[in-house]
Design a protein around this motif. Structure first.
Motif, PDB file in Angstrom:
ATOM      1  N   THR A   7       7.241 -16.531   6.490  1.00  0.00           N
ATOM      2  CA  THR A   7       6.271 -15.928   5.882  1.00  0.00           C
ATOM      3  C   THR A   7       6.169 -15.301   4.547  1.00  0.00           C
ATOM      4  O   THR A   7       6.607 -15.323   3.749  1.00  0.00           O
ATOM      5  N   THR A   8       4.467 -15.778   3.637  1.00  0.00           N
ATOM      6  CA  THR A   8       4.444 -15.097   2.116  1.00  0.00           C
ATOM      7  C   THR A   8       3.379 -14.233   2.994  1.00  0.00           C
ATOM      8  O   THR A   8       2.562 -14.041   4.002  1.00  0.00           O
ATOM      9  N   VAL A   9       4.041 -13.003   2.424  1.00  0.00           N
ATOM     10  CA  VAL A   9       3.253 -11.555   2.797  1.00  0.00           C
ATOM     11  C   VAL A   9       2.462 -11.223   1.429  1.00  0.00           C
ATOM     12  O   VAL A   9       2.779 -10.794   0.676  1.00  0.00           O
ATOM     13  N   LYS A  10       1.558 -11.044   1.321  1.00  0.00           N
ATOM     14  CA  LYS A  10       0.508  -9.925   0.416  1.00  0.00           C
ATOM     15  C   LYS A  10      -0.338  -8.646   1.227  1.00  0.00           C
ATOM     16  O   LYS A  10      -0.618  -8.201   2.393  1.00  0.00           O
ATOM     17  N   LEU A  11       0.995  -7.679   0.361  1.00  0.00           N
ATOM     18  CA  LEU A  11       0.035  -6.584   0.421  1.00  0.00           C
ATOM     19  C   LEU A  11      -0.814  -5.844  -0.404  1.00  0.00           C
ATOM     20  O   LEU A  11      -0.897  -6.209  -1.803  1.00  0.00           O
ATOM     21  N   THR A  12      -1.573  -5.248   0.450  1.00  0.00           N
ATOM     22  CA  THR A  12      -2.832  -4.171  -0.706  1.00  0.00           C
ATOM     23  C   THR A  12      -2.939  -3.331  -0.377  1.00  0.00           C
ATOM     24  O   THR A  12      -3.606  -2.690   0.562  1.00  0.00           O
ATOM     25  N   ASN A  13      -3.334  -2.423  -1.725  1.00  0.00           N
ATOM     26  CA  ASN A  13      -3.013  -1.042  -1.735  1.00  0.00           C
ATOM     27  C   ASN A  13      -4.263  -0.346  -2.337  1.00  0.00           C
ATOM     28  O   ASN A  13      -4.594  -0.201  -3.620  1.00  0.00           O
ATOM     29  N   PHE A  14      -5.280  -0.040  -1.531  1.00  0.00           N
ATOM     30  CA  PHE A  14      -6.136   0.957  -1.869  1.00  0.00           C
ATOM     31  C   PHE A  14      -5.880   2.395  -1.279  1.00  0.00           C
ATOM     32  O   PHE A  14      -6.631   3.171  -1.091  1.00  0.00           O
ATOM     33  N   GLY A  15      -5.206   2.787  -1.108  1.00  0.00           N
ATOM     34  CA  GLY A  15      -4.453   3.571  -0.252  1.00  0.00           C
ATOM     35  C   GLY A  15      -5.016   5.563  -0.776  1.00  0.00           C
ATOM     36  O   GLY A  15      -4.527   6.262  -1.114  1.00  0.00           O
ATOM     37  N   GLY A  16      -5.133   5.299  -2.495  1.00  0.00           N
ATOM     38  CA  GLY A  16      -4.901   6.521  -3.490  1.00  0.00           C
ATOM     39  C   GLY A  16      -3.501   6.759  -3.878  1.00  0.00           C
ATOM     40  O   GLY A  16      -4.161   7.755  -4.529  1.00  0.00           O
ATOM     41  N   ALA A  17      -2.625   6.485  -3.302  1.00  0.00           N
ATOM     42  CA  ALA A  17      -1.103   6.724  -4.199  1.00  0.00           C
ATOM     43  C   ALA A  17      -1.050   5.222  -4.887  1.00  0.00           C
ATOM     44  O   ALA A  17      -0.934   4.439  -3.866  1.00  0.00           O
ATOM     45  N   THR A  18       0.604   5.616  -5.407  1.00  0.00           N
ATOM     46  CA  THR A  18       1.252   4.744  -5.368  1.00  0.00           C
ATOM     47  C   THR A  18       2.099   3.961  -3.736  1.00  0.00           C
ATOM     48  O   THR A  18       2.206   5.615  -3.445  1.00  0.00           O
TER      49      THR A  18
END
Length: 135
Positions: A7-18
């Motif tokens: 599985t190639t996992v791609k995570l994107t964080n626009f959650g407002g914090a690290t």
């Protein structure tokens, strides 16, 4: 023995914090994902009878959970920070190919969307967390 699915996992964080890794079923999930357009991509070999999962703390406010299976089921949840993760609660929400979850906390709306698909013997998981202030 079952053949592992990569599985190639791609995570994107626009959650407002690290986003800080709290737990993962496999290596090499990144220990942090900076807020913004930073993507974290990694491969995992997933056995057909074992769900994959990553759990990230979003600052000190929220916990982001993404879980998936080798047969293209996916779940995502956002919990308030400090609330225990009970895996059966997440696994009970596994859905074919697409999952969404949203929650409002402390004047912020958090939304997580996760999609999983496969082609040939490989699988791709894309998950994003976003936040926006309201009120």
């Amino acid at each position: 023995m079952a053949t592992p699915v990569t599985t190639t996992v791609k995570l994107t964080n626009f959650g407002g914090a690290t986003a800080t890794l709290a737990s993962s079923t496999y290596q090499p999930a990144p220990p942090t994902i900076n807020n913004g357009s930073v993507l974290a991509t990694f491969d995992q070999k997933l056995l057909t009878n074992t769900p994959g999962a990553v759990v990230y703390g979003i600052g000190n406010v929220a916990t982001w959970i993404v879980s998936w299976t080798a047969d293209n089921e996916v779940a995502t949840r956002i919990l308030p920070a400090g609330i225990p993760v009970f895996w059966t609660d997440t696994w009970d929400t596994l859905q074919p190919k697409h999952a969404e979850h949203s929650v409002s906390m402390a004047g912020v709306e958090y939304v997580s969307i996760a999609d999983v698909s496969s082609e040939g013997g490989a699988q791709t998981l894309n998950a994003i967390i976003e936040s926006s202030r309201f009120g």
